[in-house]
Write a protein that holds these residues in place. Structure first.
Motif, PDB file in Angstrom:
ATOM      1  N   LEU A  83     109.062 -41.654 -10.236  1.00  0.00           N
ATOM      2  CA  LEU A  83     110.351 -41.712 -11.246  1.00  0.00           C
ATOM      3  C   LEU A  83     109.272 -41.991 -12.619  1.00  0.00           C
ATOM      4  O   LEU A  83     110.070 -41.785 -13.456  1.00  0.00           O
ATOM      5  CB  LEU A  83     111.121 -43.092 -11.014  1.00  0.00           C
ATOM      6  N   TYR A  84     108.058 -41.749 -12.384  1.00  0.00           N
ATOM      7  CA  TYR A  84     107.286 -42.154 -13.603  1.00  0.00           C
ATOM      8  C   TYR A  84     107.156 -40.622 -14.264  1.00  0.00           C
ATOM      9  O   TYR A  84     106.660 -40.370 -15.396  1.00  0.00           O
ATOM     10  CB  TYR A  84     105.962 -42.543 -13.486  1.00  0.00           C
ATOM     11  N   CYS A  85     107.706 -39.425 -13.622  1.00  0.00           N
ATOM     12  CA  CYS A  85     107.661 -38.375 -14.253  1.00  0.00           C
ATOM     13  C   CYS A  85     108.225 -37.926 -15.362  1.00  0.00           C
ATOM     14  O   CYS A  85     107.913 -37.033 -16.094  1.00  0.00           O
ATOM     15  CB  CYS A  85     107.599 -37.355 -13.104  1.00  0.00           C
ATOM     16  N   GLY A 132     105.296 -49.573  -6.395  1.00  0.00           N
ATOM     17  CA  GLY A 132     104.042 -50.434  -6.606  1.00  0.00           C
ATOM     18  C   GLY A 132     104.016 -51.121  -7.995  1.00  0.00           C
ATOM     19  O   GLY A 132     103.436 -52.139  -7.736  1.00  0.00           O
ATOM     20  N   ASP A 133     104.648 -50.651  -9.025  1.00  0.00           N
ATOM     21  CA  ASP A 133     104.829 -51.522 -10.280  1.00  0.00           C
ATOM     22  C   ASP A 133     105.389 -52.571 -10.048  1.00  0.00           C
ATOM     23  O   ASP A 133     105.044 -53.950 -10.310  1.00  0.00           O
ATOM     24  CB  ASP A 133     105.383 -50.568 -11.276  1.00  0.00           C
ATOM     25  N   ILE A 134     106.517 -52.483  -9.434  1.00  0.00           N
ATOM     26  CA  ILE A 134     107.369 -53.877  -9.081  1.00  0.00           C
ATOM     27  C   ILE A 134     106.605 -54.943  -8.579  1.00  0.00           C
ATOM     28  O   ILE A 134     106.507 -56.247  -8.654  1.00  0.00           O
ATOM     29  CB  ILE A 134     108.714 -53.537  -8.693  1.00  0.00           C
ATOM     30  N   VAL A 154      97.780 -50.044  -2.955  1.00  0.00           N
ATOM     31  CA  VAL A 154      97.374 -48.719  -3.241  1.00  0.00           C
ATOM     32  C   VAL A 154      98.857 -48.010  -3.813  1.00  0.00           C
ATOM     33  O   VAL A 154      99.419 -47.710  -3.100  1.00  0.00           O
ATOM     34  CB  VAL A 154      96.806 -47.855  -2.399  1.00  0.00           C
ATOM     35  N   ARG A 155      98.901 -47.973  -5.224  1.00  0.00           N
ATOM     36  CA  ARG A 155     100.042 -47.630  -5.943  1.00  0.00           C
ATOM     37  C   ARG A 155      99.992 -46.125  -6.258  1.00  0.00           C
ATOM     38  O   ARG A 155      98.953 -45.857  -7.097  1.00  0.00           O
ATOM     39  CB  ARG A 155     100.461 -48.321  -7.085  1.00  0.00           C
ATOM     40  N   GLU A 156     100.867 -45.179  -5.703  1.00  0.00           N
ATOM     41  CA  GLU A 156     100.684 -43.588  -6.212  1.00  0.00           C
ATOM     42  C   GLU A 156     100.996 -43.597  -7.794  1.00  0.00           C
ATOM     43  O   GLU A 156     101.954 -44.520  -8.363  1.00  0.00           O
ATOM     44  CB  GLU A 156     102.009 -43.151  -5.693  1.00  0.00           C
ATOM     45  N   LEU A 164      97.220 -41.250 -20.241  1.00  0.00           N
ATOM     46  CA  LEU A 164      95.972 -41.083 -19.519  1.00  0.00           C
ATOM     47  C   LEU A 164      96.074 -41.139 -18.168  1.00  0.00           C
ATOM     48  O   LEU A 164      95.177 -40.201 -17.649  1.00  0.00           O
ATOM     49  CB  LEU A 164      95.121 -42.255 -20.020  1.00  0.00           C
ATOM     50  N   ARG A 165      96.838 -41.940 -17.410  1.00  0.00           N
ATOM     51  CA  ARG A 165      96.991 -41.905 -16.024  1.00  0.00           C
ATOM     52  C   ARG A 165      97.278 -40.438 -15.589  1.00  0.00           C
ATOM     53  O   ARG A 165      96.798 -39.969 -14.516  1.00  0.00           O
ATOM     54  CB  ARG A 165      97.924 -43.021 -15.660  1.00  0.00           C
ATOM     55  N   PHE A 166      98.324 -39.774 -16.141  1.00  0.00           N
ATOM     56  CA  PHE A 166      98.592 -38.549 -15.825  1.00  0.00           C
ATOM     57  C   PHE A 166      97.529 -37.459 -15.931  1.00  0.00           C
ATOM     58  O   PHE A 166      97.187 -36.510 -15.344  1.00  0.00           O
ATOM     59  CB  PHE A 166      99.777 -38.249 -16.464  1.00  0.00           C
TER      60      PHE A 166
HETATM   61  C1  IPM Z   1     101.673 -51.615 -15.395  1.00  0.00           C
HETATM   62  C2  IPM Z   1     102.790 -51.570 -16.728  1.00  0.00           C
HETATM   63  C3  IPM Z   1     102.995 -50.170 -16.972  1.00  0.00           C
HETATM   64  C4  IPM Z   1     103.788 -49.551 -15.810  1.00  0.00           C
HETATM   65  C5  IPM Z   1     103.862 -49.869 -18.170  1.00  0.00           C
HETATM   66  C6  IPM Z   1     103.317 -50.760 -19.452  1.00  0.00           C
HETATM   67  C7  IPM Z   1     104.316 -48.499 -18.710  1.00  0.00           C
HETATM   68  O1  IPM Z   1     103.761 -52.122 -16.090  1.00  0.00           O
HETATM   69  O2  IPM Z   1     100.602 -51.043 -15.746  1.00  0.00           O
HETATM   70  O3  IPM Z   1     102.290 -52.060 -14.285  1.00  0.00           O
HETATM   71  O4  IPM Z   1     104.874 -49.494 -15.710  1.00  0.00           O
HETATM   72  O5  IPM Z   1     103.056 -48.825 -15.151  1.00  0.00           O
END
Ligand code: IPM
Ligand code: MN
Length: 367
Positions: free
Chosen positions: A136-138, A261-263, A129-131, A93-95
């Motif tokens: 690496l999510y691609c 941004g996730d971390i 603000v996370r891209e 959905l995000r993509f």
């Molecule tokens: C978040 C989550 C997701 C991400 C996971 C569930 C894929 O950790 O929304 O931060 O890594 O983006």
């Protein structure tokens, strides 16, 4: 009367119960501020997948695309292999809806809930603000000799100038719009004297990731002069983690890539008191955006009425603000703060002194 059509994905685990409280509070805000919400529920998540084998039918993506806002509880089921629902629902959905920003405000509501006991609400108030569509999510990369002793795995970070530019533009505009110029937000007297009223920190790893963050760095400095009130700042991601704990007051608006941004937003959620209050938006400013509490589906707490719904309620407040109901959004946050300050004992699940439903009722009544 203004009417909003909002899709609702309660999802898995405790997702549906916190969603219930968030929608309850949003309904009270709608009555109070004179707008109407039509909720459109969608059954997606682990249960549906286990029963039917369906993760996210294409037709549902097409329908969801029509909504300006989607409200999401949580996705994740203990009987489903990790990755299937995360990639199949959340990331898809995000993509596909091009929600290219992941917006995560970080604000301490009450000092007692923070491990950094000497910091108060005036020290922790920034936005990440996370891209949200690249890096690496691609899923770019692959295996060579998979399963053999000499196996190789490659995972590549994709950074397009278009993707980086639109993310930076959102972050600069947010920095400019946010109430700015607070003395604790990294602005030194000389910055203020030079007319700066806000700060945007790019978080990266320019010393090691010399291709990806070289592009980010050039794009950042190319765009900076268009926003003269904003002070440009840079921090490495590892140092950022340290400063979140040591000097969180240095941050105003942060912009960074998808994985960093996730971390850092998991760490940021902890310094604001935990996943009980941390909310976020997956934003496509021109399309369909999706709002969610940052926590997962917490399967072990399902149905026990113990999970903290304030993150879910904050996500609903962000959603209403995004739709143009700024007063409703701000009032929901004020009601959340009032309940934190006057009623609940702790932000942690099971320790609030009230159940999930009761906390939702308290916020609704405070509104
Ligand atoms: C978040 C989550 C997701 C991400 C996971 C569930 C894929 O950790 O929304 O931060 O890594 O983006
Ligand atoms: Mn995460």
């Amino acid at each position: 009367m203004t009417t909003y059509d909002i899709a609702v994905i309660g999802g898995d685990g405790t997702g549906p119960e916190v969603t219930r409280e968030a929608l309850k509070v949003a309904e009270v805000a709608a009555q109070k501020f004179g707008f109407q919400i039509n909720w459109h529920p969608y059954n997606l998540g682990g249960e549906r997948y286990l029963k039917t084998g369906e993760v996210l039918p294409d037709s549902v993506v097409t329908e969801l695309r029509q909504f300006k806002a989607i409200y999401l509880g949580a996705i994740g089921h203990p009987q489903v292999k990790p990755g299937i629902l995360e990639k199949g629902i959340l990331l898809r959905l995000r993509f596909e809806l091009e929600q290219y920003i992941n917006l995560r405000p970080v604000k301490l509501y009450r000092a007692v809930d923070c491990p950094l006991k000497d910091k108060g609400p005036e020290h922790i108030d920034f936005v990440v603000v996370r891209e949200n569509n690249e890096g690496l999510y691609c899923g770019a990369g692959g295996f060579l000799f998979k399963g053999l002793p000499g196996e190789v795995a490659v995972q590549e970070s994709i950074n397009t100038r278009r993707g980086v530019d639109r993310c930076l533009k959102y972050a600069f505009e947010l920095a400019q719009k946010r109430r700015a110029g607070q003395p604790w937000q990294g602005l030194k007297p000389e910055d203020v004297a030079a007319g700066k009223t806000a700060q945007l920190t790019m978080v990266g790893k320019t010393n090691v990731l010399t291709y990806a963050f070289d592009l980010w760095d050039r794009a950042f400095h190319a765009m900076g002069p268009k926003y003269p009130p904003v002070k440009l700042d840079y921090a490495h991601v590892d140092a950022t983690c340290m400063w979140f704990v040591k000097n969180p007051e240095w941050f105003d608006v942060i912009v960074t890539d998808n994985l960093f941004g996730d971390i850092i937003t998991d760490l940021a959620a902890m310094i604001q008191g935990g996943l009980g209050v941390a909310a976020g938006g997956n934003i496509n400013p021109e399309g369909s955006s999706m709002f969610e509490p940052m926590g997962g589906s917490a399967p072990k707490y399902t149905g026990q009425n113990v999970i903290n719904p304030l993150a879910a309620i904050n996500a609903a407040g962000m959603m209403l603000d995004f739709l143009g109901e700024a007063k409703a959004g701000a009032t929901i946050e004020a009601a959340v703060i009032q309940i934190i300050n006057t009623k609940i004992q702790s932000l942690a699940a099971g320790k609030m002194g009230y159940g999930t439903k009761e906390v939702g009722d308290l916020v609704a009544a405070a509104l």
